[in-house]
Design an enzyme around this catalytic site. Structure first.
Site, short mmCIF file in Angstrom:
data_model
loop_
_atom_site.label_atom_id
_atom_site.label_comp_id
_atom_site.label_asym_id
_atom_site.label_seq_id
_atom_site.Cartn_x
_atom_site.Cartn_y
_atom_site.Cartn_z
CD GLN A 79 14.94 -66.22 -6.90
OE1 GLN A 79 13.76 -65.15 -6.11
NE2 GLN A 79 14.61 -66.79 -5.94
CG HIS A 141 12.60 -64.35 -2.34
ND1 HIS A 141 12.22 -64.80 -0.51
CD2 HIS A 141 13.05 -65.81 -2.29
CE1 HIS A 141 11.93 -66.35 -1.11
NE2 HIS A 141 12.95 -67.21 -2.27
CD GLU A 234 0.49 -69.20 2.91
OE1 GLU A 234 0.83 -70.37 3.48
OE2 GLU A 234 -0.50 -68.49 2.17
CE1 TYR A 244 -4.41 -62.75 2.69
CE2 TYR A 244 -3.32 -60.81 3.78
CZ TYR A 244 -4.39 -61.98 3.11
OH TYR A 244 -6.01 -61.05 2.43
CE1 TYR A 255 13.52 -73.72 -0.53
CE2 TYR A 255 14.67 -71.71 0.11
CZ TYR A 255 13.72 -72.79 -0.73
OH TYR A 255 12.74 -71.91 -1.32
#
Length: 364
Positions: A79, A141, A234, A244, A255
């Site tokens: 990523q 991430h 979300e 949060y 997972y």
């Protein structure tokens, strides 16, 4: 150059099944290599980032430039790569842009912001202004979305690094946060937290997993969406200093099917505006406040990587009162990486080695 397929798409239109909104699906650039983000230049051109580390200009005619020189070296793995591009609020005077990207190597990498001036087809006066700490040894991430707040401060999203989710609740770690800094990377004294030495911390909000959608409405409301684990994506409204919840509360599971947490709510932790179970893979977020599509006024548009479509969240008085799937047939299975608005149009960036930039226009 546009292909015949692009030209056919640009003159075709359809009616959204849940409304009377008629639109035209116009592919303005294609054959991009994993495009991640776009920014709109004052002359009508676009800047587009490619995950592999290229920044390109796209002209009004859809011509894609060669890579712009002076882009910093990025860590391209999984990523990781080149993420967001953002213009300084005073770009017409100072030609300053910001890039967020993965910096480092496999065992030592982090999200970084560089500030530079765009002069012709090169970046000059480049300066590293912020790097997430601690660094990590996972290529996933990163967060990486940026926006300027109405007060002139820069907001950045950061991910939890996947293997370090507990860090999202640690206010002395910059993983799993939103970060508020000045346009030159300083930490404002008006931020809600201080570091271990009592100095201003860059942390604005905490308890995030991997936020990759960030948009600011004209009234100053800051919307953010983030990936859940298996389920539990979300959308949130950001509030100064708020928690949060990740990973202490979540609407998803791990997972392997195990609980991340048995709780979906807790005192002192914010509840989301909306939750997706199963996951849609949200990426890119826009608030529509233009005049070309009056029925969309004030609504949120969310890219869906998993469902290969765009979700419209029908907003009324700060609440989501409905949700619609859009452009599924036209996208033809392409993953949506970014969603933006400009001059009353909606823009979609598709993911992959043959990525596209698409403008949604009212049909004539």
């Amino acid at each position: 150059m546009k292909t015949l397929t692009s030209l056919l798409l640009s003159i075709s239109f359809c009616l959204i099944s849940s409304s009377t909104v008629a639109y035209q699906f116009n592919v303005i650039a294609e054959d991009l290599d994993f495009p991640w983000s776009i920014a709109f230049l004052p002359n009508g051109d676009l800047l587009v980032t490619e995950l592999g580390g290229n920044l390109r200009r796209v002209s009004l005619e859809g011509e894609v430039s060669e890579p712009i020189a002076g882009v910093p070296v990025v860590y391209r793995m999984s990523q990781g790569g080149l993420f967001d591009v953002l213009l300084h609020p005073d770009f017409e005077r100072n030609q300053t842009i910001y890039l967020s990207f993965a910096h480092g190597r496999l065992d030592d990498n982090a999200t970084r912001i560089v500030r530079a001036r765009l002069v012709g087809d090169q970046l000059v006066d480049s300066k590293d202004i912020f790097t997430v700490t601690p660094s990590k040894n996972t290529p996933v991430h990163y967060g990486g979305r940026m926006r300027f707040l109405p007060d002139g401060h820069l907001l950045l999203t950061t991910g939890d690094g996947f293997d370090f989710r507990e860090a999202a609740q640690d206010k002395h770690s910059l993983l799993g946060k939103t970060i508020r800094i000045t346009d030159d990377g300083e930490f404002p004294a008006t931020n809600p937290f201080v570091d271990a030495d009592g100095n201003p911390s860059p942390v604005w909000t905490f308890g995030h997993r991997n936020p990759q959608g960030l948009a600011i409405a004209a009234d100053g409301t800051v919307y953010l969406h983030e990936h859940g684990p298996r389920g539990g994506d979300e959308t949130n409204v950001l509030k100064r200093g708020a928690n949060y919840g990740w990973p202490a509360i979540t609407h998803g599971v791990d997972y392997n099917g195990a609980y991340v947490s048995p709780f979906s709510a807790a005192e002192g932790m914010e509840q989301p505006l909306t939750v997706w179970v199963p996951s849609i893979g949200p990426s890119g977020l826009a608030v529509y406040e233009g005049e070309r599509f009056p029925d969309w006024q004030g609504d949120l548009f969310v890219g869906a990587l998993v469902d290969t479509e765009v979700r419209r969240l029908d907003m009324e008085d700060g609440e989501v009162i409905g949700e619609t799937s859009l452009f599924t047939d036209e996208l033809g299975g392409r993953r949506v990486r970014d969603v933006r608005t400009n001059d009353g149009y909606l823009y979609i960036v598709t993911d992959g080695p043959n990525g596209q930039i698409i403008r949604i226009e009212p049909s004539s």
